[in-house]
Design an enzyme around this catalytic site. Structure first.
Site, mmCIF file in Angstrom:
data_model
loop_
_atom_site.group_PDB
_atom_site.id
_atom_site.type_symbol
_atom_site.label_atom_id
_atom_site.label_comp_id
_atom_site.label_asym_id
_atom_site.label_seq_id
_atom_site.Cartn_x
_atom_site.Cartn_y
_atom_site.Cartn_z
ATOM 1 N N ASN A 126 -1.792 0.022 6.981
ATOM 2 C CA ASN A 126 -1.269 -1.255 7.460
ATOM 3 C C ASN A 126 -0.405 -1.980 6.424
ATOM 4 O OD1 ASN A 126 -3.322 -2.046 5.796
ATOM 5 N ND2 ASN A 126 -4.552 -3.049 7.370
ATOM 6 N N LYS A 158 0.836 -1.206 0.000
ATOM 7 C CA LYS A 158 0.000 0.000 0.000
ATOM 8 C C LYS A 158 0.873 1.260 0.000
ATOM 9 C CE LYS A 158 -3.887 -2.265 2.364
ATOM 10 N NZ LYS A 158 -4.830 -2.165 3.513
ATOM 11 N N TYR A 204 -12.244 -1.798 -3.677
ATOM 12 C CA TYR A 204 -12.808 -1.945 -2.335
ATOM 13 C C TYR A 204 -14.337 -1.872 -2.334
ATOM 14 C CZ TYR A 204 -8.278 -1.879 0.052
ATOM 15 O OH TYR A 204 -7.028 -2.189 0.528
ATOM 16 N N GLU A 213 -9.498 -10.203 -7.573
ATOM 17 C CA GLU A 213 -8.484 -9.168 -7.331
ATOM 18 C C GLU A 213 -7.291 -9.298 -8.290
ATOM 19 O OE1 GLU A 213 -7.654 -9.396 -3.146
ATOM 20 O OE2 GLU A 213 -9.587 -8.510 -2.609
ATOM 21 N N HIS A 243 -1.933 -5.478 1.565
ATOM 22 C CA HIS A 243 -3.234 -6.111 1.359
ATOM 23 C C HIS A 243 -2.973 -7.524 0.888
ATOM 24 C CE1 HIS A 243 -7.195 -7.045 -0.271
ATOM 25 N NE2 HIS A 243 -6.528 -7.570 -1.273
HETATM 26 P P1 ATP Z 1 -6.879 -6.073 3.378
HETATM 27 O O1 ATP Z 1 -8.231 -6.321 2.741
HETATM 28 O O2 ATP Z 1 -6.284 -4.742 3.061
HETATM 29 O O3 ATP Z 1 -5.910 -7.191 3.203
HETATM 30 P P2 ATP Z 1 -8.029 -6.908 5.799
HETATM 31 O O4 ATP Z 1 -8.693 -7.974 5.007
HETATM 32 O O5 ATP Z 1 -7.187 -7.300 6.974
HETATM 33 O O6 ATP Z 1 -7.100 -6.026 4.935
HETATM 34 P P3 ATP Z 1 -10.514 -5.490 5.655
HETATM 35 O O7 ATP Z 1 -11.494 -5.660 6.750
HETATM 36 O O8 ATP Z 1 -10.737 -6.173 4.347
HETATM 37 O O9 ATP Z 1 -9.091 -5.842 6.243
HETATM 38 O O10 ATP Z 1 -10.352 -3.935 5.396
HETATM 39 C C1 ATP Z 1 -9.682 -3.473 4.255
HETATM 40 C C2 ATP Z 1 -8.763 -2.349 4.644
HETATM 41 O O11 ATP Z 1 -9.540 -1.268 5.139
HETATM 42 C C3 ATP Z 1 -7.795 -2.682 5.796
HETATM 43 O O12 ATP Z 1 -6.635 -3.336 5.375
HETATM 44 C C4 ATP Z 1 -7.484 -1.292 6.317
HETATM 45 O O13 ATP Z 1 -6.530 -0.624 5.480
HETATM 46 C C5 ATP Z 1 -8.827 -0.604 6.179
HETATM 47 N N1 ATP Z 1 -9.626 -0.717 7.410
HETATM 48 C C6 ATP Z 1 -10.218 -1.833 7.906
HETATM 49 N N2 ATP Z 1 -10.877 -1.590 9.033
HETATM 50 C C7 ATP Z 1 -10.718 -0.262 9.268
HETATM 51 C C8 ATP Z 1 -11.150 0.633 10.292
HETATM 52 N N3 ATP Z 1 -11.916 0.198 11.308
HETATM 53 N N4 ATP Z 1 -10.773 1.928 10.194
HETATM 54 C C9 ATP Z 1 -10.029 2.369 9.171
HETATM 55 N N5 ATP Z 1 -9.582 1.585 8.175
HETATM 56 C C10 ATP Z 1 -9.910 0.293 8.222
HETATM 57 MG MG MG Z 2 -9.809 -7.649 3.212
#
Ligand code: ATP
Ligand code: MG
Length: 138
Positions: free
Chosen positions: A112, A9, A49, A126, A115
């Site tokens: 974070n 990211k 997303y 994806e 992804h």
């Molecule tokens: P990713 O899909 O990026 O691998 P993930 O599957 O662990 O991460 P998801 O729940 O799919 O998490 O959320 C997608 C992304 O949205 C997260 O990686 C993070 O960058 C962001 N995100 C998730 N939860 C929150 C939150 N509560 N507040 C802000 N950003 C969030």
């Molecule tokens: Mg995810």
């Protein structure tokens, strides 16, 4: 043999973590079969997303994902979807296991670093979102 999509990211690129993240994949015998750097526009980030459209963090997340270049990779290996998720660590880095990418480098739940696709169906969508068949080797 499975494939999964990984993204480094904008925060990961900004923090010069491209090499570090790729090293962790390669140290775990994960094969890289496609890779590119790109800067998403808003439509592209929103499309990626789309499942999170209704979430309160959607606008902030798409702002963040368009804030700078990212690196997209297709990873290949035995159970690589699960292995990549394990190497990444939990979404919330404060809950991520020691030694995971997010625990080591994330700065917030949003920023974070990486992804990773979470299931075979999402991986297929994806990977196709970022790469056509000619851009994936092997
Ligand atoms: P990713 O899909 O990026 O691998 P993930 O599957 O662990 O991460 P998801 O729940 O799919 O998490 O959320 C997608 C992304 O949205 C997260 O990686 C993070 O960058 C962001 N995100 C998730 N939860 C929150 C939150 N509560 N507040 C802000 N950003 C969030
Ligand atoms: Mg995810």
């Amino acid at each position: 043999m499975e494939r999964t999509l990984s993204l480094i990211k904008p925060d990961g690129v900004e923090k010069n973590l491209i090499g570090e993240v790729i090293k962790r994949f390669q140290d775990h015998d994960i094969k890289i079969v496609a890779m590119k750097m790109l800067h998403l526009n808003r439509k592209q980030a929103e499309g990626f997303y789309a499942v999170h459209r209704e979430k309160p963090f959607f606008n902030s997340l798409t702002d963040f994902m368009t804030s700078g270049p990212i690196v997209a990779l297709v990873l290949e290996g035995d159970r690589v979807i699960e292995l990549n998720r394990k190497l990444m660590g939990a979404t919330d880095y404060t809950k991520a296991e020691e030694g995971t990418i997010r625990r080591d480098f994330a700065s917030s739940i949003e920023q974070n670093v990486v992804h990773g696709s979470d299931a075979p169906e999402t991986a297929a969508f994806e990977i196709g979102y970022f790469f056509n068949s000619f851009e994936i080797v092997g």
